[in-house]
Design an enzyme around this catalytic site. Structure first.
Site, PDB file in Angstrom:
ATOM      1  N   GLY A  12       0.833  -1.200   0.000  1.00  0.00           N
ATOM      2  CA  GLY A  12       0.000   0.000   0.000  1.00  0.00           C
ATOM      3  C   GLY A  12       0.867   1.249   0.000  1.00  0.00           C
ATOM      4  O   GLY A  12       2.077   1.186  -0.239  1.00  0.00           O
ATOM      5  N   GLN A  13       0.232   2.384   0.295  1.00  0.00           N
ATOM      6  CA  GLN A  13       0.939   3.671   0.189  1.00  0.00           C
ATOM      7  C   GLN A  13       2.156   3.723   1.118  1.00  0.00           C
ATOM      8  O   GLN A  13       3.254   4.076   0.700  1.00  0.00           O
ATOM      9  CB  GLN A  13      -0.008   4.830   0.506  1.00  0.00           C
ATOM     10  CG  GLN A  13       0.586   6.173   0.126  1.00  0.00           C
ATOM     11  CD  GLN A  13      -0.154   7.364   0.727  1.00  0.00           C
ATOM     12  OE1 GLN A  13      -0.922   7.214   1.672  1.00  0.00           O
ATOM     13  NE2 GLN A  13       0.087   8.532   0.188  1.00  0.00           N
ATOM     14  N   ILE A  52      -6.748 -10.446   5.212  1.00  0.00           N
ATOM     15  CA  ILE A  52      -6.484  -9.934   6.559  1.00  0.00           C
ATOM     16  C   ILE A  52      -7.619 -10.228   7.539  1.00  0.00           C
ATOM     17  O   ILE A  52      -7.420 -10.264   8.758  1.00  0.00           O
ATOM     18  CB  ILE A  52      -6.122  -8.420   6.517  1.00  0.00           C
ATOM     19  CG1 ILE A  52      -5.207  -8.054   7.684  1.00  0.00           C
ATOM     20  CG2 ILE A  52      -7.350  -7.518   6.495  1.00  0.00           C
ATOM     21  CD1 ILE A  52      -3.856  -8.644   7.666  1.00  0.00           C
ATOM     22  N   TYR A 140     -13.753   5.305   8.306  1.00  0.00           N
ATOM     23  CA  TYR A 140     -12.291   5.214   8.441  1.00  0.00           C
ATOM     24  C   TYR A 140     -11.851   5.832   9.774  1.00  0.00           C
ATOM     25  O   TYR A 140     -11.086   5.230  10.531  1.00  0.00           O
ATOM     26  CB  TYR A 140     -11.657   5.944   7.254  1.00  0.00           C
ATOM     27  CG  TYR A 140     -10.161   6.077   7.297  1.00  0.00           C
ATOM     28  CD1 TYR A 140      -9.332   4.962   7.187  1.00  0.00           C
ATOM     29  CD2 TYR A 140      -9.561   7.331   7.418  1.00  0.00           C
ATOM     30  CE1 TYR A 140      -7.957   5.099   7.206  1.00  0.00           C
ATOM     31  CE2 TYR A 140      -8.188   7.475   7.434  1.00  0.00           C
ATOM     32  CZ  TYR A 140      -7.387   6.358   7.327  1.00  0.00           C
ATOM     33  OH  TYR A 140      -6.024   6.495   7.347  1.00  0.00           O
TER      34      TYR A 140
HETATM   35  N1  SER Z   1      -4.666  10.010   3.967  1.00  0.00           N
HETATM   36  C1  SER Z   1      -5.812   9.535   4.688  1.00  0.00           C
HETATM   37  C2  SER Z   1      -7.060   9.780   3.949  1.00  0.00           C
HETATM   38  O1  SER Z   1      -7.162  10.800   3.337  1.00  0.00           O
HETATM   39  C3  SER Z   1      -5.895  10.190   6.028  1.00  0.00           C
HETATM   40  O2  SER Z   1      -5.267   9.394   6.945  1.00  0.00           O
HETATM   41  O3  SER Z   1      -7.934   8.998   3.988  1.00  0.00           O
END
Ligand code: SER
Length: 314
Positions: A12-13, A52, A140
Protein backbone atom coordinates in the site's frame (compact mmCIF):
# COMPACT_ATOMS: atom_id res chain seq x y z
CA UNK A 1 17.31 -17.24 15.73
CA UNK A 2 16.72 -13.52 15.15
CA UNK A 3 13.10 -12.47 15.37
CA UNK A 4 11.70 -11.14 12.12
CA UNK A 5 9.63 -8.15 11.11
CA UNK A 6 6.25 -8.55 9.45
CA UNK A 7 4.51 -5.77 7.54
CA UNK A 8 0.84 -6.02 6.56
CA UNK A 9 -0.45 -3.71 3.84
CA UNK A 10 3.10 -4.08 2.54
CA UNK A 11 2.23 -2.90 -0.97
CA UNK A 12 0.00 0.00 0.00
CA UNK A 13 0.94 3.67 0.19
CA UNK A 14 3.08 3.44 3.33
CA UNK A 15 4.15 -0.19 2.99
CA UNK A 16 5.67 0.33 -0.48
CA UNK A 17 8.20 2.65 1.10
CA UNK A 18 8.46 1.26 4.63
CA UNK A 19 9.33 -2.29 3.50
CA UNK A 20 12.44 -1.24 1.50
CA UNK A 21 13.53 1.00 4.40
CA UNK A 22 13.20 -1.89 6.87
CA UNK A 23 14.96 -4.27 4.47
CA UNK A 24 17.82 -1.79 4.28
CA UNK A 25 18.13 -1.44 8.06
CA UNK A 26 17.49 -5.03 9.15
CA UNK A 27 18.29 -7.17 6.08
CA UNK A 28 16.01 -8.55 3.37
CA UNK A 29 15.77 -11.98 4.96
CA UNK A 30 14.38 -10.42 8.16
CA UNK A 31 11.38 -8.64 6.64
CA UNK A 32 8.17 -10.44 5.62
CA UNK A 33 5.93 -8.41 3.31
CA UNK A 34 2.28 -9.38 3.60
CA UNK A 35 -0.02 -8.34 0.79
CA UNK A 36 -3.31 -9.36 -0.64
CA UNK A 37 -4.34 -8.72 -4.23
CA UNK A 38 -1.70 -6.68 -5.95
CA UNK A 39 1.74 -8.03 -5.25
CA UNK A 40 4.20 -6.35 -7.63
CA UNK A 41 6.04 -8.87 -9.81
CA UNK A 42 9.36 -7.15 -9.31
CA UNK A 43 9.19 -7.21 -5.50
CA UNK A 44 12.52 -8.35 -4.10
CA UNK A 45 12.03 -9.99 -0.71
CA UNK A 46 10.00 -12.48 1.30
CA UNK A 47 6.32 -12.21 0.54
CA UNK A 48 3.11 -13.77 1.88
CA UNK A 49 -0.40 -13.29 0.61
CA UNK A 50 -3.27 -13.36 3.07
CA UNK A 51 -6.86 -12.24 3.55
CA UNK A 52 -6.48 -9.93 6.56
CA UNK A 53 -9.94 -10.81 7.90
CA UNK A 54 -8.95 -14.51 8.06
CA UNK A 55 -7.72 -14.66 11.65
CA UNK A 56 -6.37 -18.20 11.40
CA UNK A 57 -4.36 -17.45 8.27
CA UNK A 58 -2.89 -14.29 9.83
CA UNK A 59 -1.91 -16.15 13.01
CA UNK A 60 -0.32 -18.99 11.05
CA UNK A 61 1.87 -16.57 9.08
CA UNK A 62 2.97 -14.89 12.32
CA UNK A 63 3.92 -18.32 13.73
CA UNK A 64 5.59 -19.57 10.57
CA UNK A 65 8.14 -16.75 10.44
CA UNK A 66 9.13 -16.34 14.10
CA UNK A 67 7.97 -12.73 14.16
CA UNK A 68 9.14 -10.25 16.81
CA UNK A 69 7.76 -7.00 15.38
CA UNK A 70 4.66 -6.23 13.33
CA UNK A 71 3.88 -3.09 11.37
CA UNK A 72 0.17 -3.58 10.88
CA UNK A 73 -0.54 -1.10 8.10
CA UNK A 74 -3.40 -2.65 6.18
CA UNK A 75 -6.38 -0.30 5.96
CA UNK A 76 -8.99 1.10 3.63
CA UNK A 77 -8.74 4.89 3.49
CA UNK A 78 -11.36 7.57 4.18
CA UNK A 79 -13.06 8.15 0.83
CA UNK A 80 -13.06 4.48 -0.17
CA UNK A 81 -14.29 3.65 3.32
CA UNK A 82 -17.50 5.60 2.79
CA UNK A 83 -18.39 3.40 -0.18
CA UNK A 84 -18.47 0.23 1.93
CA UNK A 85 -18.39 1.01 5.67
CA UNK A 86 -18.90 -2.62 6.75
CA UNK A 87 -15.97 -3.86 4.69
CA UNK A 88 -13.90 -0.97 6.05
CA UNK A 89 -14.71 -1.94 9.63
CA UNK A 90 -13.81 -5.58 8.95
CA UNK A 91 -10.53 -4.85 7.20
CA UNK A 92 -9.40 -2.09 9.53
CA UNK A 93 -10.34 -3.76 12.83
CA UNK A 94 -10.27 -7.58 12.60
CA UNK A 95 -6.63 -7.97 11.67
CA UNK A 96 -5.58 -5.51 14.39
CA UNK A 97 -7.28 -7.56 17.13
CA UNK A 98 -5.66 -10.75 15.81
CA UNK A 99 -2.22 -9.15 15.77
CA UNK A 100 -2.67 -7.74 19.30
CA UNK A 101 -3.84 -11.09 20.70
CA UNK A 102 -0.83 -12.79 19.16
CA UNK A 103 1.38 -9.99 20.52
CA UNK A 104 0.21 -10.70 24.08
CA UNK A 105 1.17 -14.38 23.84
CA UNK A 106 4.44 -13.83 22.02
CA UNK A 107 5.62 -10.47 23.38
CA UNK A 108 5.60 -8.77 19.99
CA UNK A 109 6.34 -5.13 19.42
CA UNK A 110 3.59 -3.59 17.27
CA UNK A 111 3.27 -0.47 15.14
CA UNK A 112 -0.20 0.60 14.13
CA UNK A 113 -1.04 3.74 12.12
CA UNK A 114 -3.76 6.12 13.22
CA UNK A 115 -4.63 9.27 11.29
CA UNK A 116 -5.89 12.83 11.45
CA UNK A 117 -9.19 11.13 10.52
CA UNK A 118 -9.56 10.14 14.19
CA UNK A 119 -10.51 13.80 14.74
CA UNK A 120 -13.85 15.24 13.70
CA UNK A 121 -15.79 18.47 13.16
CA UNK A 122 -15.99 19.14 16.93
CA UNK A 123 -12.17 19.01 17.31
CA UNK A 124 -10.32 22.36 17.44
CA UNK A 125 -9.05 22.68 13.87
CA UNK A 126 -5.95 24.82 14.32
CA UNK A 127 -2.92 23.34 16.05
CA UNK A 128 -5.06 20.45 17.23
CA UNK A 129 -3.72 19.34 20.61
CA UNK A 130 -2.57 15.82 21.49
CA UNK A 131 -5.46 15.33 23.90
CA UNK A 132 -8.70 16.72 22.53
CA UNK A 133 -12.24 15.92 21.37
CA UNK A 134 -12.32 12.83 19.13
CA UNK A 135 -15.66 12.47 17.34
CA UNK A 136 -14.88 11.25 13.80
CA UNK A 137 -17.62 11.24 11.17
CA UNK A 138 -16.19 8.78 8.63
CA UNK A 139 -16.04 4.99 9.05
CA UNK A 140 -12.29 5.21 8.44
CA UNK A 141 -12.02 7.71 11.32
CA UNK A 142 -14.24 5.54 13.51
CA UNK A 143 -11.90 2.58 12.96
CA UNK A 144 -8.87 4.76 13.67
CA UNK A 145 -10.33 5.95 16.97
CA UNK A 146 -11.45 2.43 17.90
CA UNK A 147 -7.97 1.15 17.03
CA UNK A 148 -6.33 3.84 19.16
CA UNK A 149 -8.45 2.74 22.11
CA UNK A 150 -7.74 -0.93 21.43
CA UNK A 151 -3.96 -0.55 21.25
CA UNK A 152 -4.02 1.64 24.37
CA UNK A 153 -6.04 -1.03 26.18
CA UNK A 154 -3.66 -3.82 25.16
CA UNK A 155 -0.75 -1.74 26.41
CA UNK A 156 -2.40 -1.03 29.78
CA UNK A 157 -3.88 -4.45 30.37
CA UNK A 158 -1.25 -6.76 28.87
CA UNK A 159 1.81 -4.56 28.59
CA UNK A 160 2.02 -4.90 24.78
CA UNK A 161 4.70 -2.57 23.41
CA UNK A 162 2.47 -0.96 20.81
CA UNK A 163 3.32 2.37 19.24
CA UNK A 164 1.31 4.59 16.94
CA UNK A 165 1.17 7.94 15.17
CA UNK A 166 -1.71 9.93 13.75
CA UNK A 167 -0.34 10.42 10.25
CA UNK A 168 -1.28 13.57 8.39
CA UNK A 169 -1.97 13.25 4.65
CA UNK A 170 1.05 11.44 3.23
CA UNK A 171 2.44 12.58 -0.10
CA UNK A 172 4.46 10.09 -2.09
CA UNK A 173 5.24 9.11 -5.64
CA UNK A 174 5.79 5.34 -5.45
CA UNK A 175 2.20 4.18 -4.87
CA UNK A 176 -0.58 5.82 -6.93
CA UNK A 177 -3.31 7.78 -5.08
CA UNK A 178 -5.53 5.23 -3.37
CA UNK A 179 -8.89 6.33 -1.97
CA UNK A 180 -7.85 8.92 0.61
CA UNK A 181 -9.24 12.44 0.98
CA UNK A 182 -5.77 13.94 1.25
CA UNK A 183 -4.87 12.16 -1.99
CA UNK A 184 -5.70 15.27 -4.04
CA UNK A 185 -2.22 16.37 -2.98
CA UNK A 186 -0.80 13.27 -4.69
CA UNK A 187 -3.14 13.08 -7.69
CA UNK A 188 -2.32 16.69 -8.63
CA UNK A 189 1.27 15.61 -9.30
CA UNK A 190 0.27 12.47 -11.21
CA UNK A 191 -2.27 14.24 -13.44
CA UNK A 192 -0.13 17.36 -13.64
CA UNK A 193 2.76 15.46 -15.14
CA UNK A 194 0.77 13.12 -17.38
CA UNK A 195 -2.06 15.45 -18.52
CA UNK A 196 -0.94 18.99 -17.67
CA UNK A 197 -4.26 19.49 -15.87
CA UNK A 198 -5.97 18.40 -12.66
CA UNK A 199 -9.56 18.59 -11.50
CA UNK A 200 -9.40 18.89 -7.73
CA UNK A 201 -12.17 17.33 -5.60
CA UNK A 202 -11.90 19.89 -2.80
CA UNK A 203 -12.15 23.70 -2.76
CA UNK A 204 -9.01 25.80 -3.37
CA UNK A 205 -9.01 27.05 0.24
CA UNK A 206 -9.08 23.55 1.72
CA UNK A 207 -6.21 23.37 4.17
CA UNK A 208 -5.03 20.07 5.65
CA UNK A 209 -1.99 18.75 7.53
CA UNK A 210 0.39 16.92 5.17
CA UNK A 211 3.78 15.23 5.18
CA UNK A 212 6.22 13.96 2.59
CA UNK A 213 6.55 10.19 2.77
CA UNK A 214 10.28 10.16 3.62
CA UNK A 215 9.46 12.07 6.80
CA UNK A 216 6.61 9.66 7.53
CA UNK A 217 8.86 6.62 7.15
CA UNK A 218 11.58 8.16 9.29
CA UNK A 219 9.02 9.07 11.98
CA UNK A 220 7.75 5.50 12.02
CA UNK A 221 11.19 3.94 12.38
CA UNK A 222 12.35 6.52 14.92
CA UNK A 223 9.28 5.94 17.07
CA UNK A 224 9.78 2.17 16.91
CA UNK A 225 13.43 2.55 17.90
CA UNK A 226 12.74 5.05 20.71
CA UNK A 227 13.40 4.18 24.33
CA UNK A 228 10.06 2.86 25.66
CA UNK A 229 10.58 4.70 28.94
CA UNK A 230 10.33 8.01 27.07
CA UNK A 231 6.96 7.26 25.49
CA UNK A 232 4.11 8.93 27.35
CA UNK A 233 1.46 8.29 24.69
CA UNK A 234 0.24 4.78 23.98
CA UNK A 235 -2.89 5.49 22.04
CA UNK A 236 -1.38 7.54 19.19
CA UNK A 237 1.02 10.47 18.83
CA UNK A 238 0.01 13.60 16.92
CA UNK A 239 2.49 13.97 14.07
CA UNK A 240 2.95 16.99 11.82
CA UNK A 241 5.13 18.53 9.15
CA UNK A 242 3.47 20.99 6.77
CA UNK A 243 -0.02 22.39 6.24
CA UNK A 244 -1.19 24.07 3.05
CA UNK A 245 -4.29 24.91 1.04
CA UNK A 246 -4.98 23.10 -2.24
CA UNK A 247 -4.40 26.37 -4.14
CA UNK A 248 -1.05 26.93 -2.40
CA UNK A 249 0.11 23.52 -3.58
CA UNK A 250 -1.09 24.27 -7.12
CA UNK A 251 0.88 27.54 -7.06
CA UNK A 252 4.04 25.82 -5.81
CA UNK A 253 3.80 23.12 -8.51
CA UNK A 254 3.33 25.77 -11.19
CA UNK A 255 6.71 27.25 -10.31
CA UNK A 256 8.19 24.13 -11.96
CA UNK A 257 5.67 22.67 -14.43
CA UNK A 258 2.54 24.09 -16.02
CA UNK A 259 -0.59 22.48 -14.57
CA UNK A 260 -4.08 23.86 -15.10
CA UNK A 261 -5.95 23.20 -11.85
CA UNK A 262 -9.75 23.42 -11.72
CA UNK A 263 -11.88 22.77 -8.66
CA UNK A 264 -14.97 20.58 -8.47
CA UNK A 265 -15.66 19.77 -4.82
CA UNK A 266 -17.58 16.53 -4.25
CA UNK A 267 -18.20 14.25 -1.22
CA UNK A 268 -14.51 14.52 -0.31
CA UNK A 269 -15.10 18.14 0.74
CA UNK A 270 -17.23 17.21 3.74
CA UNK A 271 -14.57 14.77 4.91
CA UNK A 272 -11.80 17.35 4.48
CA UNK A 273 -13.87 19.96 6.35
CA UNK A 274 -14.23 17.59 9.31
CA UNK A 275 -10.46 17.30 9.80
CA UNK A 276 -7.92 19.67 11.39
CA UNK A 277 -6.00 22.25 9.35
CA UNK A 278 -2.86 21.93 11.44
CA UNK A 279 -1.61 19.69 14.23
CA UNK A 280 0.29 20.37 17.45
CA UNK A 281 2.81 17.52 17.63
CA UNK A 282 4.93 18.98 20.44
CA UNK A 283 4.52 15.82 22.55
CA UNK A 284 6.12 13.66 19.81
CA UNK A 285 8.88 16.25 19.42
CA UNK A 286 9.53 16.19 23.17
CA UNK A 287 9.20 12.43 23.83
CA UNK A 288 11.18 10.91 20.96
CA UNK A 289 12.75 13.89 19.24
CA UNK A 290 10.51 14.05 16.17
CA UNK A 291 11.54 16.68 13.63
CA UNK A 292 10.30 16.97 10.03
CA UNK A 293 12.63 17.83 7.14
CA UNK A 294 10.46 18.37 4.08
CA UNK A 295 8.96 21.82 3.54
CA UNK A 296 6.33 22.54 0.87
CA UNK A 297 8.93 23.64 -1.74
CA UNK A 298 11.28 20.70 -1.02
CA UNK A 299 8.45 18.16 -1.13
CA UNK A 300 7.09 19.63 -4.38
CA UNK A 301 10.43 19.51 -6.16
CA UNK A 302 11.18 15.98 -4.93
CA UNK A 303 7.76 14.75 -6.12
CA UNK A 304 8.16 16.33 -9.56
CA UNK A 305 11.70 15.00 -10.03
CA UNK A 306 10.80 11.45 -9.05
CA UNK A 307 7.56 11.32 -11.05
CA UNK A 308 9.34 12.70 -14.12
CA UNK A 309 11.62 9.67 -13.96
CA UNK A 310 8.71 7.30 -13.24
CA UNK A 311 6.68 8.58 -16.20
CA UNK A 312 9.67 9.13 -18.50
CA UNK A 313 8.85 12.86 -18.82
CA UNK A 314 11.83 14.98 -19.81
N1 SER B 1 -4.67 10.01 3.97
C1 SER B 1 -5.81 9.53 4.69
C2 SER B 1 -7.06 9.78 3.95
O1 SER B 1 -7.16 10.80 3.34
C3 SER B 1 -5.90 10.19 6.03
O2 SER B 1 -5.27 9.39 6.95
O3 SER B 1 -7.93 9.00 3.99
Amino acid sequence: MTKKILVTGAFGQIGSELVPALQKSYGKHNVIAVGHKHIPEDFDGIVESVEITDNKAVTSILKKHNIGTVYHLVSLLSAKGEIDPTLTWNINMNGLKTVLDYAVENKLKVFWPSSIAAFGPTTPRVRTPQKTVLEPTTMYGVTKLAGENLVHYYHLKYGVDVRSVRYPGLISWKAPPGGGTTDFAVAIFYDGLTKGAYECFVRPDTKLPMMYMDDGIRATIELMEADPKKLTIRNSYNLAAISFMAEELAKEINKHIKVKVTYKPDFHQKIADSWPQSIDDSVARRDWGWKHEFTLPKMTLTMINNLKIKFGVV
